[in-house]
Design an enzyme around this catalytic site. Sequence first.
Site, PDB file in Angstrom:
ATOM      1  N   CYS A 150     -22.303  -7.390 -19.563  1.00 10.46           N
ATOM      2  CA  CYS A 150     -21.091  -7.530 -18.747  1.00 10.46           C
ATOM      3  C   CYS A 150     -19.989  -6.630 -19.277  1.00 10.46           C
ATOM      4  O   CYS A 150     -19.735  -6.597 -20.483  1.00 10.46           O
ATOM      5  CB  CYS A 150     -20.557  -8.963 -18.808  1.00 10.46           C
TER       6      CYS A 150
ATOM      7  N   CYS B  74     -18.173 -12.848 -20.030  1.00  8.26           N
ATOM      8  CA  CYS B  74     -19.482 -12.905 -20.673  1.00  8.26           C
ATOM      9  C   CYS B  74     -19.476 -13.989 -21.769  1.00  8.26           C
ATOM     10  O   CYS B  74     -20.401 -14.801 -21.859  1.00  8.26           O
ATOM     11  CB  CYS B  74     -19.818 -11.542 -21.267  1.00  8.26           C
TER      12      CYS B  74
ATOM     13  N   GLY C  23       0.792  -1.226   0.000  1.00  5.49           N
ATOM     14  CA  GLY C  23       0.000   0.000   0.000  1.00  5.49           C
ATOM     15  C   GLY C  23       0.821   1.271   0.000  1.00  5.49           C
ATOM     16  O   GLY C  23       0.286   2.347  -0.240  1.00  5.49           O
TER      17      GLY C  23
END
Lengths: 280, 190, 363
Positions: A262, A268, A29
Site C-alpha cells: 500500500c 496499511c 475549479g
Amino acid sequence: MNEYNFAYLDEQTKRMIRRAILKGLAIPGYQVPFASREMPMPYGWGTGGVQVSAATLTPEDIFKVIDQGADDTTNAISIRKFFQKVTGIKVTDKTIDATVIQTRHRIPETSLTEDQILVYQVPIPEPLRFLEPYETETRKMHALEEYGLMYVKLYEDISRHGAIATSYAYPVKVEGRYVMDPSPIPKFDNPKMEMAAIQIFGAGREQRIYALPPYTQVVSLDFDDYPFEASKADHVCDICGSSDTYLDEVIVDDQGGRIFVCSDTDFCAAQQSAALESSE
Amino acid sequence: MAEAALKGGFENPPIDSARAFRRITNAMARPGKIETLVGATPPPPMSVAAGTVLLTLCDPDTSLALLETLNNQEIRDWVTFHTGAPIVSAQRADFVFGAWDNVRPFQTYKTGEAQYPDRSATLVIEWEELKNRGAHLQGPGIKDIAFLNLPSVQPFVENAALFPLGIDFLFCSDDQIAGLPRSTKVSESS
Amino acid sequence: MYVAVKGGEKAIDNAHAWLSEKRRGDKAIAEIGVGQIREQLTLAVNRVMAEGSLYDPDLASLAIKQSHGDLIEAIFLIRAYRTTLARFGKTRPIETTNMACIRRISATFKDAPGGQILGPTFDYTHRLLDFTLAADSETSVVESQDMSDAQMLPRITDYLNQEGLIQQEIQTGDEPGDLTREPLQLPAQRDLRLQSLTRGDEGFILGMAYSTQRGYGRNHPFVGELRVGGVVVEMEIPELGFSIEIGEIEVTECETVNQFTGSKSDPPQFTRGYGLVFGHSERKSISMALVDRALRWAELGEDNVGVPAQDEEFVLYHSDNIQATGFLEHIKLPHYVDFQSELELIRKLRCEAEIPSRDEEES
C-alpha cells in the site's frame, strides 16, 4: 528575532491567502491568482500547500502530512516539523484523527469526513499548460470554456496507443464548467475527489489557489467509447492483503524480485492491526 | 476618533482570526450551514459576526463599502483603526457590509471579469435571524439539499445565473453566519 | 517479512548535522566572520541583496556564510526572511539624478560635463591571478590617488533629450505595481517587467541580453550612461506631512541609447533601455537595460520577431532563480506513486500492442 508569528506568515499575508481560498470555494475549479510568498522551503517542494495550511490551521487542529501516501517520507517530515515549530499544534499519522491533511501526490484511502480539510501541493495548476505554454492563452480558454485542445490531446492518445496515455494528474471537469488539474495524484484517486471534506489546492511558484467544496461534482475527462478507468497494479498488498488500495512496487532483491505494498502507510498499518486483533 | 473605535478588536489577532477564518471557510464551503462566529465587538448596529468577518478578511489591500445603517462615524472609525481598509463606493468595493434592506439591487456590485471571476464583491448582509428552513439550496458544498431562510429568492437565482461571474454572500445575525456563494442554486420552498 | 522503509526523521537530522560540519570546514583555519564577508566579498553581498530584494548588507553576509557561499541559496534565505517582515509603508522614488557617484561612464560621448569617472572597476585589470593575495597575512593595499569625493553629476541622456533626439519617457503618475504583493498578471506593464528583471537571476538576464546582441532581437545598444553610487531613501510620514530621510543605499543605474525608430507620426529618435540594481552591479544593470529594451517592442511599434528576449511571458516566468531552482531540484523528491502509475500504463499499452516481454523472448 527568533519568534515567528503563529503559522509563520504575517497576518496581512494570511488574509490575502484566506481571501483567495474563499473565492476559490465560491468558484470551484477556477484558479485564483494569489501573491505567493517565499517560504523557508523551496518552490516546488510544497510551498503552495504550506501557505494554504498556514492560512488555515488553528491551534485546535491536528495536522497530518503525507508525501506519496506516506507520513515518514523526508519532505512530509520536513513540512510537519516546520508546522510543529511555528504553530505548536498536534500532529498525527492517523487519517481518522487528523483535521487538516496536507498531501503530495495521493488522496488517503480512508474516506474523509465533513470535519476534515485536505490541502494539496500542486506543481503546475494549469491543466492546459503542456498543450499551450502561454498563460495569456490558457486564461482565455478557461474564460471561453474552450477545452477542445484537451479533448484533441486525449483523442490523439487513443488513436496512437489505443488508450488515454495519462496515468496521473488526469484532468477533471468541475461542476460542468472548469477543467482542473487534480495535482499529480494517480488517476486511481480521481473518483475519490467527490468527498465530504473540503479540498484546497495550493500552487506556490505558479501563484494559484483553487478549491472544491464538499460533494462538488468532479468528472474525469473521457469519451463514451473510451470511458475513464481508475487503474492500479493488478495485485493485492503483500503486507496487509488489501485488494482495493493503490500499490507501490518495491524491488526487494538483486534478482529484481518485487512485491506490492500500500502507498498509504497509515491505511496499511490499520489493516494490519485489525487483522492481528481478529486473529487473537 | 472616539475611544470606542479603539476597542472591540481581536484579543489575540493571529489566533482569533485563524479560528474565525475556519468558521467562515465552513460557511462558504457548505452553503446554508450556520456557524457561530465571534471575536470582534464592532460598534452597533454591526453584528458580532459581521465585525469578525471584517477583521478577519479586510486590510489596507481590500476596499470596503458600508451601506446606510452601517455607515456611521463609529463604525467607520472602528474599521479604519483596526484594519486600515479604504472605504469606497459600493460599485468599487471588494467587501460590502449592509443590512438586507440596503443591499439591493445586486447589479450595483463587482461581479468579476471573464478571465478573473474572483475579482468580485463579497456581500456581508445583516439579517434578522438564521434558520435552516425556507429556500432550497443545491450545488457544490451541499450533499443533497440544504435550507436557509433567505429573505428573497429571485435575486439569488439571478446571481447564480451569472456563474462563473457573480457575487458571494455571507449572512450574519448576532454571532451567527451562513454562506451563499454564487455556485449555489436557490429555489423557492415548495 | 518486508517492512516499509522508515527512519526519515533521523536521516534528516543527521544530514543537517553533517551539513553544518561541512560549512565550518577545517577547524584549524579561522572561521570566517560575517563582517569579513560584508567588507571583503561586497559584490557577492550586492548580488544577494539585489536578487533577494532586501537591502541589508549584514543579513546578506550572514546568508552567504550560512549557505557556504552558494549565492542562490543565500538569496533564498533572504527571500524567505523577507516574507516574515511586515510592511510599514513605502518610500518615495529614489532620485538617481542626485546620486553621489563613485563611478560614471558614458560610451556615447568622449567627454561630457562631469567627465568620465572610472571609479573602482575591474574593466582594465589584467585577469592574472595575484598570488600576493594568497598569503594569509594582511595584504598591502595600493592607495588610490586623486580619489575625488563622490559627486553629483548631470545625466548624459538629458543632453540628447534637450535636442529631442531621444524618446521622452512619459510620467504617468501611476502607482507602480509590486509583484511581491500582487500575483503577476500578463501582459505586464513596464514597471512590473523592470521589477522582475532587477530581482531576476543575473545569469539568466545576462544570457537573455547576450542573445539580443547575437541577433535574437538585436536592438543596437550603446551605454549612454552607467553610474554607481549612493542615493538617499526618503519616506513620507503622513503624521508629519513631509518626508524624512531614512537611509542611503548604493545602486547601479544603466541607461542605454538604442537604435532610432520612427514612424509616420513620429520622426526618427533614439530609444532607451533602463537598468537599476541594488549595489555595485554593472553586468546586471546593463543586461537589464538590454532586456528591458527588447521587451518594449510593442510600445515602440516594432515587429515581434518571435525571439526569446521579446517574449514577456518567457522572460518573466523564467527569470526568478528561487522559483527555478526550487522546481528544478524538486525532481529529487520521491515521485514513486506517479512513476508506478506510468509503469502500469506502459505495461498495459505494451500488452495491448502484444510486444513480448524480455522473459518470453528469451524462453
